[in-house]
Design a protein around this motif. Structure first.
Motif, mmCIF file in Angstrom:
data_model
loop_
_atom_site.group_PDB
_atom_site.id
_atom_site.type_symbol
_atom_site.label_atom_id
_atom_site.label_comp_id
_atom_site.label_asym_id
_atom_site.label_seq_id
_atom_site.Cartn_x
_atom_site.Cartn_y
_atom_site.Cartn_z
ATOM 1 N N TYR A 89 6.257 8.006 -7.255
ATOM 2 C CA TYR A 89 5.130 7.346 -6.581
ATOM 3 C C TYR A 89 4.451 8.280 -5.575
ATOM 4 C CZ TYR A 89 5.720 2.863 -8.830
ATOM 5 O OH TYR A 89 5.740 1.870 -9.767
ATOM 6 N N VAL A 90 5.249 9.125 -4.886
ATOM 7 C CA VAL A 90 4.635 10.084 -3.960
ATOM 8 C C VAL A 90 3.760 11.050 -4.771
ATOM 9 C CG1 VAL A 90 5.039 11.934 -2.300
ATOM 10 C CG2 VAL A 90 6.549 9.972 -2.304
ATOM 11 N N ALA A 91 4.303 11.526 -5.912
ATOM 12 C CA ALA A 91 3.565 12.494 -6.736
ATOM 13 C C ALA A 91 2.288 11.848 -7.296
ATOM 14 C CB ALA A 91 4.458 13.026 -7.854
ATOM 15 N N LEU A 162 8.604 11.440 8.322
ATOM 16 C CA LEU A 162 7.273 12.058 8.230
ATOM 17 C C LEU A 162 6.331 11.204 7.376
ATOM 18 C CD1 LEU A 162 8.313 15.816 7.804
ATOM 19 C CD2 LEU A 162 7.129 14.816 9.773
ATOM 20 N N GLY A 163 6.873 10.626 6.280
ATOM 21 C CA GLY A 163 6.058 9.760 5.412
ATOM 22 C C GLY A 163 5.507 8.582 6.219
ATOM 23 N N ALA A 164 6.375 7.969 7.046
ATOM 24 C CA ALA A 164 5.923 6.816 7.831
ATOM 25 C C ALA A 164 4.956 7.261 8.944
ATOM 26 C CB ALA A 164 7.126 6.089 8.431
ATOM 27 N N LEU A 169 -0.373 7.702 11.584
ATOM 28 C CA LEU A 169 -1.478 8.560 12.055
ATOM 29 C C LEU A 169 -2.768 8.281 11.295
ATOM 30 C CD1 LEU A 169 0.248 12.053 12.432
ATOM 31 C CD2 LEU A 169 -0.372 10.443 14.237
ATOM 32 N N MET A 170 -2.605 7.948 10.006
ATOM 33 C CA MET A 170 -3.773 7.700 9.167
ATOM 34 C C MET A 170 -4.609 6.560 9.725
ATOM 35 S SD MET A 170 -3.662 6.089 5.511
ATOM 36 C CE MET A 170 -4.733 4.736 5.854
ATOM 37 N N LYS A 171 -3.932 5.591 10.354
ATOM 38 C CA LYS A 171 -4.610 4.372 10.794
ATOM 39 C C LYS A 171 -5.388 4.540 12.091
ATOM 40 C CE LYS A 171 -3.501 1.491 7.544
ATOM 41 N NZ LYS A 171 -4.495 1.129 6.566
HETATM 42 C C1 HEM Z 1 0.841 15.888 -0.286
HETATM 43 C C2 HEM Z 1 0.991 14.964 0.559
HETATM 44 C C3 HEM Z 1 0.089 13.789 0.825
HETATM 45 C C4 HEM Z 1 -1.270 13.669 0.839
HETATM 46 C C5 HEM Z 1 -2.284 14.760 0.585
HETATM 47 C C6 HEM Z 1 -1.585 12.299 1.162
HETATM 48 C C7 HEM Z 1 -2.849 11.782 1.287
HETATM 49 C C8 HEM Z 1 -3.155 10.512 1.681
HETATM 50 C C9 HEM Z 1 -4.485 9.983 1.877
HETATM 51 C C10 HEM Z 1 -5.775 10.778 1.687
HETATM 52 C C11 HEM Z 1 -4.378 8.691 2.248
HETATM 53 C C12 HEM Z 1 -5.527 7.699 2.496
HETATM 54 C C13 HEM Z 1 -6.204 7.963 3.795
HETATM 55 C C14 HEM Z 1 -7.457 7.148 4.005
HETATM 56 O O1 HEM Z 1 -7.804 6.280 3.213
HETATM 57 O O2 HEM Z 1 -8.127 7.417 5.007
HETATM 58 C C15 HEM Z 1 -2.965 8.390 2.324
HETATM 59 C C16 HEM Z 1 -2.448 7.190 2.686
HETATM 60 C C17 HEM Z 1 -1.111 6.874 2.620
HETATM 61 N N1 HEM Z 1 -0.092 7.708 2.246
HETATM 62 FE FE1 HEM Z 1 -0.241 9.650 1.782
HETATM 63 N N2 HEM Z 1 -0.418 11.609 1.320
HETATM 64 C C18 HEM Z 1 0.622 12.486 1.128
HETATM 65 C C19 HEM Z 1 1.971 12.219 1.208
HETATM 66 C C20 HEM Z 1 2.485 10.968 1.392
HETATM 67 C C21 HEM Z 1 3.886 10.658 1.400
HETATM 68 C C22 HEM Z 1 4.996 11.696 1.233
HETATM 69 C C23 HEM Z 1 4.001 9.311 1.590
HETATM 70 C C24 HEM Z 1 5.205 8.444 1.637
HETATM 71 C C25 HEM Z 1 6.417 8.841 1.609
HETATM 72 C C26 HEM Z 1 2.660 8.778 1.724
HETATM 73 C C27 HEM Z 1 2.345 7.463 1.952
HETATM 74 C C28 HEM Z 1 1.087 7.003 2.267
HETATM 75 C C29 HEM Z 1 0.797 5.651 2.686
HETATM 76 C C30 HEM Z 1 1.829 4.529 2.820
HETATM 77 C C31 HEM Z 1 -0.576 5.567 2.919
HETATM 78 C C32 HEM Z 1 -1.389 4.387 3.432
HETATM 79 C C33 HEM Z 1 -1.404 3.227 2.531
HETATM 80 C C34 HEM Z 1 -2.169 2.038 3.106
HETATM 81 O O3 HEM Z 1 -3.089 2.199 3.922
HETATM 82 O O4 HEM Z 1 -1.844 0.940 2.717
HETATM 83 N N3 HEM Z 1 1.768 9.818 1.592
HETATM 84 N N4 HEM Z 1 -2.269 9.510 1.976
#
Ligand code: HEM
Length: 200
Positions: A89-91, A162-164, A169-171
């Motif tokens: 799922y991460v990939a 870090l995942g959490a 931080l995204m929010k």
């Molecule tokens: C190569 C690494 C990663 C990249 C480039 C990436 C990129 C992103 C991006 C672009 C978003 C959406 C941001 C937005 O809409 O403004 C996001 C959200 C998220 N990512 Fe990642 N991510 C990465 C790794 C991970 C990992 C390792 C996890 C979990 C173990 C993860 C879990 C999540 C979750 C839970 C969200 C938000 C979901 C939500 O808003 O409901 N991500 N990520």
């Protein structure tokens, strides 16, 4: 027979392999729902959904040890399948980011990876998870030896935190959902830390 003994007896008869297609179902369902009803931002729906499934699968995988220690329910034989599906799922989340969100615009991707703290943290988490996924097989355990293998797999603890943190931080503002994931991971990691400390 206690509940734990009944569960363990049932587990003995249920192989681990069906977990792979079973844990794939939420992802397929998400993909299907986005195709049926794309909404205003289908890419974001897919990207967010896959990220959240990754966190949920990581929680499931980390619950196995406390379940065994505290309730004597032994689901250890399912841990590899759960861990590998979490990585899947991460990939998939990363593939959606690269191909659909950024459309392989390497300039924008490079800017994200160097400037946006939440992306940097997500990439770090992903990088830690890669060797864990690659060594989740019997041949690697034999080759590395159980001690080195176990040490390597402790990497899952910083990776989940870090995942959490990536989600928090995204929010941009403090929100309950990402903070809940972070709190759950802190408890699960704290439990393992406490166990290791008690052993030494
Ligand atoms: C190569 C690494 C990663 C990249 C480039 C990436 C990129 C992103 C991006 C672009 C978003 C959406 C941001 C937005 O809409 O403004 C996001 C959200 C998220 N990512 Fe990642 N991510 C990465 C790794 C991970 C990992 C390792 C996890 C979990 C173990 C993860 C879990 C999540 C979750 C839970 C969200 C938000 C979901 C939500 O808003 O409901 N991500 N990520």
């Amino acid at each position: 027979m206690s509940v734990a003994q009944s569960v363990n007896a049932a587990v003995r008869g249920i192989p681990a392999w069906p977990l792979y297609p079973l844990l794939l179902l939420p992802g397929l369902w998400l993909f299907w729902s986005v195709l049926q009803n794309p909404g205003p931002n289908p890419v974001e729906t897919l990207e967010h959904g896959l990220g959240e499934y990754a966190l949920k699968a990581l929680i499931l995988g980390l619950l196995i040890t406390p379940l065994r220690d505290l309730l004597r329910i032994n689901l250890v034989k399912y841990r590899r399948a759960i861990g590998l599906m979490a990585f899947f799922y991460v990939a998939a989340h990363l593939v959606v980011y690269l191909f659909l969100d950024q459309q392989l615009n390497w300039g924008a991707i490079f800017r994200d990876i160097t400037k946006r703290p939440y992306i940097i943290v997500g990439v770090l988490s992903f990088l830690i998870l890669i060797p864990l996924a690659l060594t989740s097989n019997n041949a690697s355990i034999r080759k590395l030896g159980p001690l080195v293998w176990r040490r390597l797999h402790w990497g899952v603890y910083p990776a989940v935190i870090l995942g959490a943190v990536h989600f928090v931080l995204m929010k941009k503002t403090w929100q309950v959902e990402p903070l809940t994931y972070l709190a759950i991971f802190c408890v699960l990691v704290g439990y393992r830390g406490w166990k290791a400390l008690r052993r030494t």
